[in-house]
Design a protein around this motif. Structure first.
Motif, short mmCIF file in Angstrom:
data_model
loop_
_atom_site.label_atom_id
_atom_site.label_comp_id
_atom_site.label_asym_id
_atom_site.label_seq_id
_atom_site.Cartn_x
_atom_site.Cartn_y
_atom_site.Cartn_z
N ALA A 241 0.97 -1.09 -0.06
CA ALA A 241 -0.06 -0.28 -0.09
C ALA A 241 0.84 1.30 -0.09
CB ALA A 241 -0.89 0.14 1.27
N SER A 242 2.13 1.20 -0.49
CA SER A 242 3.08 2.39 -0.62
C SER A 242 2.42 3.10 -1.59
CB SER A 242 4.54 1.86 -0.87
OG SER A 242 4.56 1.24 -1.90
N GLY A 243 3.05 4.64 -1.74
CA GLY A 243 2.48 5.39 -2.63
C GLY A 243 2.60 5.14 -3.93
N SER A 244 3.58 4.39 -4.59
CA SER A 244 3.89 4.00 -5.76
C SER A 244 2.62 2.93 -6.43
CB SER A 244 5.09 3.47 -6.22
OG SER A 244 5.56 2.37 -5.09
N MET A 245 1.90 2.62 -5.33
CA MET A 245 0.72 1.62 -5.75
C MET A 245 -0.57 2.16 -6.00
SD MET A 245 1.70 -1.74 -5.69
CE MET A 245 0.10 -2.45 -5.18
N HIS A 246 -0.57 3.53 -6.01
CA HIS A 246 -1.65 4.13 -6.20
C HIS A 246 -2.34 3.95 -7.29
CE1 HIS A 246 -4.61 7.70 -6.08
NE2 HIS A 246 -4.17 8.05 -7.45
N ARG A 247 -1.91 3.72 -8.33
CA ARG A 247 -2.16 3.59 -9.96
C ARG A 247 -2.98 2.37 -9.94
NH1 ARG A 247 -0.62 1.03 -13.94
NH2 ARG A 247 1.41 0.41 -13.15
N LEU A 248 -2.28 1.50 -9.18
CA LEU A 248 -2.84 -0.09 -9.37
C LEU A 248 -4.10 -0.14 -8.66
CD1 LEU A 248 0.41 -2.21 -9.09
CD2 LEU A 248 -0.82 -1.51 -11.23
N TYR A 249 -4.05 0.65 -7.30
CA TYR A 249 -5.57 0.43 -6.91
C TYR A 249 -6.50 1.32 -7.45
CZ TYR A 249 -3.51 -1.42 -2.37
OH TYR A 249 -2.89 -2.09 -1.37
N LYS A 250 -6.21 2.52 -8.30
CA LYS A 250 -7.15 3.05 -8.81
C LYS A 250 -7.60 2.49 -10.29
CE LYS A 250 -7.93 7.68 -10.38
NZ LYS A 250 -7.38 9.24 -10.72
N SER A 251 -6.96 1.68 -10.79
CA SER A 251 -7.13 1.17 -12.07
C SER A 251 -7.89 -0.06 -11.91
CB SER A 251 -5.98 0.94 -12.89
OG SER A 251 -5.06 -0.02 -12.24
N GLY A 252 -8.09 -0.49 -10.55
CA GLY A 252 -8.83 -1.88 -10.10
C GLY A 252 -7.99 -3.01 -10.32
N ILE A 253 -6.50 -2.84 -10.72
CA ILE A 253 -5.84 -4.18 -10.75
C ILE A 253 -5.73 -4.72 -9.66
CG2 ILE A 253 -3.28 -4.81 -11.05
CD1 ILE A 253 -3.39 -2.77 -13.45
N VAL A 254 -5.45 -4.10 -8.20
CA VAL A 254 -5.45 -4.74 -7.09
C VAL A 254 -6.73 -5.41 -6.79
CG1 VAL A 254 -5.14 -4.42 -4.74
CG2 VAL A 254 -3.68 -3.08 -6.02
N SER A 255 -7.80 -4.91 -6.97
CA SER A 255 -9.06 -5.47 -6.70
C SER A 255 -9.28 -6.75 -7.56
CB SER A 255 -10.31 -4.60 -7.03
OG SER A 255 -11.49 -5.36 -6.71
N GLN A 256 -8.66 -7.02 -8.67
CA GLN A 256 -8.99 -8.05 -9.61
C GLN A 256 -7.79 -8.99 -8.82
OE1 GLN A 256 -8.02 -6.81 -13.55
NE2 GLN A 256 -9.59 -5.15 -13.34
N ALA A 257 -6.82 -8.72 -8.70
CA ALA A 257 -5.78 -9.68 -8.25
C ALA A 257 -6.29 -10.25 -6.77
CB ALA A 257 -4.26 -8.87 -7.74
N VAL A 258 -6.81 -9.60 -5.90
CA VAL A 258 -7.30 -10.09 -4.82
C VAL A 258 -8.44 -11.22 -4.87
CG1 VAL A 258 -8.52 -9.48 -2.48
CG2 VAL A 258 -6.65 -8.09 -3.23
N GLU A 259 -9.49 -10.71 -5.95
CA GLU A 259 -10.39 -11.74 -6.32
C GLU A 259 -9.83 -12.85 -6.81
OE1 GLU A 259 -14.49 -12.00 -9.17
OE2 GLU A 259 -13.21 -10.09 -9.00
N ARG A 260 -8.61 -12.80 -7.56
CA ARG A 260 -8.27 -14.16 -8.10
C ARG A 260 -7.33 -15.02 -6.86
NH1 ARG A 260 -5.06 -11.73 -13.10
NH2 ARG A 260 -4.84 -13.99 -14.09
#
Length: 430
Positions: A241-260
């Motif tokens: 959840a570091s600052g450089s992860m902002h884009r991956l959260y906003k784009s939904g990539i983190v959400s998709q990864a957690v679902e997988r």
């Protein structure tokens, strides 16, 4: 996979199968319900219990189960599963039939049946040319014994008298009232060889449930390749959840990864719960993700970076916190930690110390790199001597959203199954 014509048959050389009936949904299309009938050598049921359907979803022997309905992409699916190894000797055939509610099967486009190997998810046979017309009850196929082995035959014949007529034809006395259309029964939360039913999954929206089960099948395939189809494990996810992860959260990539990752947890442990941590400078345990509430959890926890953890990287802190939590909450199965990072790893000595100490614990740490960042010590652990056992795996991907489930699960589960027998041999896991 064998494509069968009407009347065709094929050998079934696996221990358990799942027969899925599919159809294209749409306005005016009747709903479809699956039924399994266990028949003796005379072609009749031995009693009312030999009919497995939505109001009676499990045979007393446990060998045949009505799995429940799913839908995805405009298609509906209903299925029954059979563990052929435990079918009673008095059962000669298992007829798989369907009934149409609100019309005939001539009004059901795309009607087909597929037989899957329960253990691997591989297709054994498919039957598509049913040529239904006025029938409201239809035998799609049958599993039958022949010279001590099992085979599947594509049948494609039916009645215009609905489920009651079908049941009566096979020796069941049943009233129309008893088989009136009802809400689909939830999948039985039992453990049996193959894809596990997970606590709470019946409460998911149909499309989410279909996606979860397809992914569980792929997890099972990846494990089966390594001779580990039946293993159980507690699964924990750690999110950068570091600052450089902002884009991956906003784009939904983190959400998709957690679902997988939830599909991995659902296949390895049927309690329906997965623990999740987020970290940056600080580590914070997020609310547990329960399969039943997964859509709401993802909507609440992953649209943006979790707050209150800072913006830099401190992997050692979250590793320490997870280790303390697992020690305080022991389980008889191993623990698999799926740890996501976009790089910037710089506390190498602290991370190395934590993971060296953790080598004597029943936990495997699988790191997944998101992008081309500096992963420091994580990339070197596979070559690092001095641990009682290799307890760390690592791989990186440029864009995880473009990696197929098959490839992702193969890479996630490449080392974990080989670690288990080694920690058992060493007495770390009993």
């Amino acid at each position: 996979m064998t494509t069968l014509a009407k009347g065709g048959n094929t050998a079934v050389q696996v221990g358990a199968v799942r027969v899925v009936v599919g159809w294209q949904q749409g306005a005016g299309v009747p709903d479809v319900d699956c039924t399994a009938l266990l028949l003796d050598a005379a072609g009749k049921v031995r009693g009312d219990n030999d009919m497995v359907f939505y109001n009676q979803p499990k045979h007393p022997s446990g060998a045949v189960v009505h799995d429940g309905k799913q839908q995805a992409g405009g298609w509906g699916y209903d299925a029954v599963s059979a563990d052929l190894r435990t079918v009673e000797p008095g059962v000669d055939r298992i007829v798989v039939a369907a009934s149409a509610d609100g019309g005939s099967f001539g009004q059901v486009p795309g009607l087909h049946a597929t037989v899957y190997d329960t253990a691997t998810g591989a297709e054994i046979a498919r039957f598509t040319e049913m040529r239904a017309t006025t029938e409201t009850a239809f035998v799609v196929g049958e599993l039958y014994r022949r010279q001590g082995a099992w085979k599947f035959r594509a049948v494609g014949q039916g009645w215009d008298t609905g489920l009651a007529g079908l049941a009566t034809a096979f020796g069941i006395s049943i009233s129309e009232e008893a088989v009136a259309p009802a809400a689909p029964a939830p999948a039985v939360p039992e453990q049996r060889p193959g894809v596990r039913f997970t606590k709470g999954e019946e409460r998911l929206p149909a499309a989410d449930r279909q996606r979860l089960n397809l992914r569980k099948q792929q997890v099972l395939v990846s494990l089966a390749k390594r001779g580990a189809a039946g293993i159980r494990a507690r699964v924990i996810v750690v999110l950068d959840a570091s600052g450089s992860m902002h884009r991956l959260y906003k784009s939904g990539i983190v959400s998709q990864a957690v679902e997988r990752m939830a599909a991995v947890a659902a296949q390895l442990d049927d309690d329906g719960t997965m623990q999740v941590w987020a970290f940056a400078d600080l580590a914070r345990q997020l609310p547990d993700l329960t399969i039943a509430e997964m859509p709401g959890w993802l909507a609440a926890q992953t649209p943006k970076r979790p707050s209150g953890v800072g913006g830099s990287n401190n992997e050692a802190s979250v590793i320490d916190q997870v280790r303390r939590w697992t020690a305080a909450n022991p389980v008889p199965d191993p623990t698999l930690v799926l740890f996501f990072s976009d790089g910037g790893v710089h506390r190498n000595a602290e991370i190395e110390r934590q993971l060296r100490d953790a080598a004597s614990e029943p936990t495997f740490w699988q790191f997944i790199g998101l992008g081309k960042g500096n992963y420091g010590i994580l990339e070197r652990f596979d070559r690092m001597a001095g641990r009682v056992v290799d307890n760390v795996g690592f791989f990186a991907v440029d864009d995880i959203s473009k990696v197929s489930d098959a490839e992702l699960y193969d890479r996630l589960l490449g080392e974990f199954p080989t670690w288990i027998p080694e920690v058992r041999r060493l007495g770390i896991l009993r």
